[in-house]
Write a protein that holds these residues in place. Sequence first.
Motif, PDB file in Angstrom:
ATOM      1  N   ALA A 190       0.858  -1.187   0.000  1.00 37.48           N
ATOM      2  CA  ALA A 190       0.000   0.000   0.000  1.00 37.48           C
ATOM      3  C   ALA A 190       0.889   1.230   0.000  1.00 37.48           C
ATOM      4  CB  ALA A 190      -0.909   0.010   1.225  1.00 37.48           C
ATOM      5  N   MET A 191       0.281   2.358  -0.275  1.00 37.53           N
ATOM      6  CA  MET A 191       0.985   3.632  -0.165  1.00 37.53           C
ATOM      7  C   MET A 191       0.596   4.251   1.179  1.00 37.53           C
ATOM      8  SD  MET A 191       2.742   3.803  -2.918  1.00 37.53           S
ATOM      9  CE  MET A 191       3.340   5.484  -2.907  1.00 37.53           C
ATOM     10  N   TYR A 192       1.615   4.705   1.917  1.00 29.91           N
ATOM     11  CA  TYR A 192       1.395   5.360   3.204  1.00 29.91           C
ATOM     12  C   TYR A 192       2.352   6.537   3.279  1.00 29.91           C
ATOM     13  CZ  TYR A 192       1.248   6.116   8.252  1.00 29.91           C
ATOM     14  OH  TYR A 192       1.104   6.673   9.508  1.00 29.91           O
ATOM     15  N   GLU A 193       1.819   7.719   3.441  1.00 25.01           N
ATOM     16  CA  GLU A 193       2.606   8.951   3.456  1.00 25.01           C
ATOM     17  C   GLU A 193       3.514   9.024   2.228  1.00 25.01           C
ATOM     18  OE1 GLU A 193       4.489   9.030   7.317  1.00 25.01           O
ATOM     19  OE2 GLU A 193       2.643   9.747   8.254  1.00 25.01           O
ATOM     20  N   GLN A 203      -3.265  -1.078  15.200  1.00 21.21           N
ATOM     21  CA  GLN A 203      -2.753   0.216  14.755  1.00 21.21           C
ATOM     22  C   GLN A 203      -2.902   0.409  13.243  1.00 21.21           C
ATOM     23  OE1 GLN A 203      -1.740   2.768  16.765  1.00 21.21           O
ATOM     24  NE2 GLN A 203      -2.542   1.402  18.340  1.00 21.21           N
ATOM     25  N   ILE A 204      -2.629  -0.626  12.488  1.00 18.50           N
ATOM     26  CA  ILE A 204      -2.760  -0.516  11.031  1.00 18.50           C
ATOM     27  C   ILE A 204      -4.227  -0.354  10.641  1.00 18.50           C
ATOM     28  CG2 ILE A 204      -2.386  -1.729   8.845  1.00 18.50           C
ATOM     29  CD1 ILE A 204       0.149  -2.948  10.182  1.00 18.50           C
ATOM     30  N   LYS A 205      -5.138  -1.036  11.346  1.00 19.01           N
ATOM     31  CA  LYS A 205      -6.565  -0.854  11.083  1.00 19.01           C
ATOM     32  C   LYS A 205      -6.999   0.581  11.389  1.00 19.01           C
ATOM     33  CE  LYS A 205      -8.668  -5.396  11.373  1.00 19.01           C
ATOM     34  NZ  LYS A 205      -9.711  -6.205  11.990  1.00 19.01           N
ATOM     35  N   LYS A 206      -6.493   1.153  12.489  1.00 23.74           N
ATOM     36  CA  LYS A 206      -6.845   2.538  12.837  1.00 23.74           C
ATOM     37  C   LYS A 206      -6.406   3.499  11.738  1.00 23.74           C
ATOM     38  CE  LYS A 206      -6.905   2.362  17.865  1.00 23.74           C
ATOM     39  NZ  LYS A 206      -6.251   2.840  19.104  1.00 23.74           N
ATOM     40  N   TYR A 239      -4.076   4.769   3.994  1.00 24.73           N
ATOM     41  CA  TYR A 239      -3.489   3.874   3.003  1.00 24.73           C
ATOM     42  C   TYR A 239      -4.225   3.980   1.678  1.00 24.73           C
ATOM     43  CZ  TYR A 239      -1.411   1.700   7.107  1.00 24.73           C
ATOM     44  OH  TYR A 239      -0.726   1.476   8.268  1.00 24.73           O
ATOM     45  N   THR A 240      -3.458   3.991   0.592  1.00 18.48           N
ATOM     46  CA  THR A 240      -4.065   3.995  -0.734  1.00 18.48           C
ATOM     47  C   THR A 240      -3.442   2.888  -1.579  1.00 18.48           C
ATOM     48  OG1 THR A 240      -2.485   5.636  -1.541  1.00 18.48           O
ATOM     49  CG2 THR A 240      -4.615   6.465  -0.746  1.00 18.48           C
ATOM     50  N   CYS A 241      -4.173   2.496  -2.599  1.00 15.03           N
ATOM     51  CA  CYS A 241      -3.714   1.477  -3.536  1.00 15.03           C
ATOM     52  C   CYS A 241      -2.609   2.078  -4.404  1.00 15.03           C
ATOM     53  CB  CYS A 241      -4.884   1.010  -4.396  1.00 15.03           C
ATOM     54  SG  CYS A 241      -4.424  -0.177  -5.665  1.00 15.03           S
ATOM     55  N   PRO A 242      -1.483   1.398  -4.545  1.00 17.79           N
ATOM     56  CA  PRO A 242      -0.405   1.938  -5.381  1.00 17.79           C
ATOM     57  C   PRO A 242      -0.744   1.935  -6.876  1.00 17.79           C
ATOM     58  CG  PRO A 242       0.179  -0.238  -4.582  1.00 17.79           C
ATOM     59  CD  PRO A 242      -1.121   0.136  -3.917  1.00 17.79           C
ATOM     60  N   PHE A 251      -8.700   4.242  -1.566  1.00 22.12           N
ATOM     61  CA  PHE A 251      -8.347   3.968  -0.177  1.00 22.12           C
ATOM     62  C   PHE A 251      -8.387   2.471   0.117  1.00 22.12           C
ATOM     63  CE2 PHE A 251     -10.037   8.350   0.040  1.00 22.12           C
ATOM     64  CZ  PHE A 251      -8.871   8.957   0.490  1.00 22.12           C
ATOM     65  N   LEU A 252      -7.497   2.055   1.021  1.00 24.34           N
ATOM     66  CA  LEU A 252      -7.416   0.659   1.434  1.00 24.34           C
ATOM     67  C   LEU A 252      -7.628   0.538   2.934  1.00 24.34           C
ATOM     68  CD1 LEU A 252      -4.153  -0.380  -0.455  1.00 24.34           C
ATOM     69  CD2 LEU A 252      -6.507  -0.829  -1.173  1.00 24.34           C
ATOM     70  N   THR A 253      -8.099  -0.628   3.354  1.00 20.70           N
ATOM     71  CA  THR A 253      -8.212  -0.947   4.769  1.00 20.70           C
ATOM     72  C   THR A 253      -7.492  -2.262   5.009  1.00 20.70           C
ATOM     73  OG1 THR A 253     -10.286  -2.141   4.450  1.00 20.70           O
ATOM     74  CG2 THR A 253     -10.451   0.187   5.019  1.00 20.70           C
ATOM     75  N   LEU A 254      -7.202  -2.543   6.253  1.00 20.25           N
ATOM     76  CA  LEU A 254      -6.573  -3.814   6.596  1.00 20.25           C
ATOM     77  C   LEU A 254      -7.654  -4.819   6.936  1.00 20.25           C
ATOM     78  CD1 LEU A 254      -3.879  -5.310   7.170  1.00 20.25           C
ATOM     79  CD2 LEU A 254      -4.301  -4.802   9.567  1.00 20.25           C
ATOM     80  N   ARG A 255      -7.537  -5.981   6.356  1.00 22.27           N
ATOM     81  CA  ARG A 255      -8.420  -7.087   6.705  1.00 22.27           C
ATOM     82  C   ARG A 255      -7.556  -8.115   7.402  1.00 22.27           C
ATOM     83  NH1 ARG A 255     -12.408  -7.198   2.076  1.00 22.27           N
ATOM     84  NH2 ARG A 255     -13.380  -5.176   2.357  1.00 22.27           N
ATOM     85  N   ALA A 256      -7.941  -8.453   8.611  1.00 19.01           N
ATOM     86  CA  ALA A 256      -7.182  -9.431   9.386  1.00 19.01           C
ATOM     87  C   ALA A 256      -8.142 -10.163  10.309  1.00 19.01           C
ATOM     88  CB  ALA A 256      -6.102  -8.736  10.201  1.00 19.01           C
TER      89      ALA A 256
END
Length: 71
Positions: free
Chosen positions: A4-7, A29-32, A39-42, A47-52
């Motif tokens: 993912a892209m972050y900052e 923390q990653i879900k928050k 997070y965005t799709c490269p 936008f992306l979310t964490l699935r766990a």
Amino acid sequence: MQIAMYEQKRIFLTEEFPKFINREIAIEQIKKRGQKRAYTCPFCEEFLTLRAGSMNEPHFAHIRGKSCLIS
């Protein structure tokens, strides 16, 4: 998806998890961050979310109703 892209930097989940004390804290923390649309799709920049969960390996996913063919 494990990236993912972050900052404005490409990140990999396998590199993010060791930055936290344990797996549960990493997931929390990653879900928050995902809920804050950090997070965005490269590929498509959505936008992306964490699935766990207990059954699947943690991964990034597009928010409901969105997806891209490349990912």
